[in-house]
Write an enzyme that holds these catalytic residues in place. Structure first.
Site, PDB file in Angstrom:
ATOM      1  N   TRP A 154       0.806  -1.218   0.000  1.00  0.00           N
ATOM      2  CA  TRP A 154       0.000   0.000   0.000  1.00  0.00           C
ATOM      3  C   TRP A 154       0.840   1.268   0.000  1.00  0.00           C
ATOM      4  CZ3 TRP A 154       1.774   2.601   4.058  1.00  0.00           C
ATOM      5  CH2 TRP A 154       2.299   1.859   5.129  1.00  0.00           C
ATOM      6  N   LYS A 178      -3.310  -8.787  -6.838  1.00  0.00           N
ATOM      7  CA  LYS A 178      -3.972  -8.687  -5.537  1.00  0.00           C
ATOM      8  C   LYS A 178      -3.400  -7.440  -4.869  1.00  0.00           C
ATOM      9  CE  LYS A 178      -3.958  -9.137  -1.551  1.00  0.00           C
ATOM     10  NZ  LYS A 178      -4.265  -8.115  -0.461  1.00  0.00           N
ATOM     11  N   TYR A 242       3.639 -21.198   0.340  1.00  0.00           N
ATOM     12  CA  TYR A 242       2.546 -21.456  -0.601  1.00  0.00           C
ATOM     13  C   TYR A 242       3.082 -22.126  -1.866  1.00  0.00           C
ATOM     14  CZ  TYR A 242      -0.027 -17.997   2.239  1.00  0.00           C
ATOM     15  OH  TYR A 242      -0.627 -17.306   3.254  1.00  0.00           O
ATOM     16  N   GLU A 254      10.362  -9.010  -2.372  1.00  0.00           N
ATOM     17  CA  GLU A 254      10.985  -7.760  -1.898  1.00  0.00           C
ATOM     18  C   GLU A 254      10.383  -7.501  -0.522  1.00  0.00           C
ATOM     19  OE1 GLU A 254      11.620  -3.092  -3.215  1.00  0.00           O
ATOM     20  OE2 GLU A 254       9.836  -4.170  -3.857  1.00  0.00           O
ATOM     21  N   CYS A 290      10.406   0.301   2.984  1.00  0.00           N
ATOM     22  CA  CYS A 290      11.300  -0.800   3.378  1.00  0.00           C
ATOM     23  C   CYS A 290      12.766  -0.390   3.352  1.00  0.00           C
ATOM     24  CB  CYS A 290      11.068  -2.024   2.497  1.00  0.00           C
ATOM     25  SG  CYS A 290      11.373  -1.768   0.742  1.00  0.00           S
ATOM     26  N   GLU A 389      11.942  -3.440  12.171  1.00  0.00           N
ATOM     27  CA  GLU A 389      11.376  -2.491  11.216  1.00  0.00           C
ATOM     28  C   GLU A 389      10.144  -1.840  11.837  1.00  0.00           C
ATOM     29  OE1 GLU A 389      10.511  -2.406   6.460  1.00  0.00           O
ATOM     30  OE2 GLU A 389       9.737  -4.130   7.566  1.00  0.00           O
TER      31      GLU A 389
END
Length: 415
Positions: A154, A178, A242, A254, A290, A389
């Site tokens: 986002w 997605k 997954y 990333e 990030c 973080e």
């Protein structure tokens, strides 16, 4: 809400509701008010999108289109994005709380340029012929992989989306996006414009939804050939699982970061410039990045002087409503992010750190999730603010004496 786009999924060239009718609220983080209800796609909706993408890919309508024609369509797509720049910038600003100046002048132009760059690469990136004996022929051909799942964050909605879909579409793949549930609308608008540009139905699909539902379903789908994900390290690990639990699809990650900045005493003459630069590194996009420089290691002989300069820079940053062109830093993206950031600050102070600037919530009258740009000093390497973080406007300043000590401290975080 000013800019209009659909709040529905975009599957096989059409706007669609979720199979079970589910929706979730998208919220303006600068006010805490609901902007609208977005379709919450589930496993069935992801399956519909993947089937549409596979059908389009296998038909060759895009994957086997002449490269020159695919290039023309993508260039037209970039032009439509440019024509619609203001709408896309406002959508990202409203949902993610980003200053409109960043969305208008940086993020959206970057997204457009990315699409153009990959469009131009289509007729310029070639295969290879390997030198062999005259009896043999060996060559390398670049081929589309198939259906690509695209999971975007986002914090830079349009820019990150373009980084992923640009190469995927240029190569002839079909995609299922997605978007992050906190900023879904820009991705839907991208898909609308892609079809208008001439990208065939089924090639560009968008299924908004919750990560543990729609994202998981996309990651586990056995007809998805590759996944590209940007987000937290924790969720990145889920996507590797997954892939292992399904068809061993290719996974590109990333993930998070805790970038250390190291300032040595021989930079004393440049400290004002360095302080200004590192304030930008720490507080750009409210630290929701990030690569945010959220820890600074400073040689002790200049530490006090540097902290004073950094605190001064932090206090200059103009917080405000994202729609105001003068705003330099907006809110955090959701209430829990503001709560988490304040918890980091409080726990650091309890452990012995002191606040050189900021440390409080801001603009409470707006109802938004604002936190002041915060500089923490007297931080020790074992404190969570030095190791984890934060994803908020907090920078931890640590001291060191010798260069080898700085390197050791920098490497103590898992990042």
């Amino acid at each position: 809400m000013s800019p209009k786009t659909s709040f529905k999924a975009f599957i096989d060239g059409r706007h669609e509701d979720a199979a079970d009718g589910a929706t979730f609220e998208t919220v303006d983080p600068s006010t805490g008010k609901v902007l609208g209800n977005v379709v919450a796609g589930g496993a069935e909706d992801i399956d519909r999108a993947v089937k549409a993408a596979r059908r389009a890919f296998d038909s060759g309508v895009w994957s086997r289109m002449a490269p020159a024609d695919r290039k023309s369509v993508l260039l037209r797509f970039a032009q439509l994005l440019e024509d619609d720049l203001e709408t896309i910038a406002q959508l990202d600003s409203l949902e993610a709380g980003k200053p409109i100046s960043d969305c208008r002048d940086l993020d959206t132009p970057d997204a457009i340029n990315t699409i153009r760059w990959y469009a131009e690469s289509i007729d310029k990136v070639f295969g290879k012929v390997s030198p062999t004996s005259s009896e043999n022929l060996a060559y390398i051909v670049r081929e589309a992989i198939g259906v690509v799942g695209v999971v975007v964050p986002w914090n830079f909605p349009s820019a990150t989306l373009a980084w992923k879909i640009g190469p995927a579409l240029a190569a002839g793949n079909s995609i299922v996006v997605k978007p992050a549930e906190l900023s879904s609308l820009g991705a839907i608008r991208f898909a609308e414009l892609a079809v208008e540009a001439g990208i065939p139905n089924g090639v560009f699909n968008v299924v908004p939804g919750l990560g543990h539902v729609a994202g998981k379903a996309l990651g586990l789908h056995s007809d998805v050939d590759a996944i590209t994900f940007t987000g937290s390290t924790e969720v990145g690990r889920h996507f590797l699982r997954y892939a292992a639990d399904s068809n061993l699809k290719e996974v590109s990650l990333e993930c998070g970061g805790k970038s250390p900045q190291i300032v040595f005493a021989d930079a004393k003459e440049d400290l004002p410039t360095i302080a200004a630069d590192l304030a930008g590194a720490a507080f750009w996009n409210a630290g929701q990045n990030c690569t945010a420089g959220s820890r600074i290691l400073v040689q002790n002989s200049i530490r006090e002087e540097f902290i004073a300069l950094l605190a001064e820079e932090a206090k200059k940053i103009r917080l405000g409503t994202p729609t105001d062109p003068e705003t330099e830093m907006g809110p955090l993206v959701e209430a829990s992010a503001a709560d988490r950031t304040m918890r980091y600050i409080s726990e650091a102070v309890q452990a012995g750190a002191t606040i050189a600037a900021g440390g409080n919530r801001a603009l409470p009258e707006t109802g938004g999730y604002f936190v002041e740009p915060t500089v923490l000093q007297d931080v020790t390497p074992d404190m969570p603010v030095a190791l984890e973080e934060i994803f908020g406007p907090v920078v931890a300043v640590l001291g060191f004496d010798k260069p080898e000590e700085a390197i050791r401290i920098a490497n103590e975080s898992e990042y």
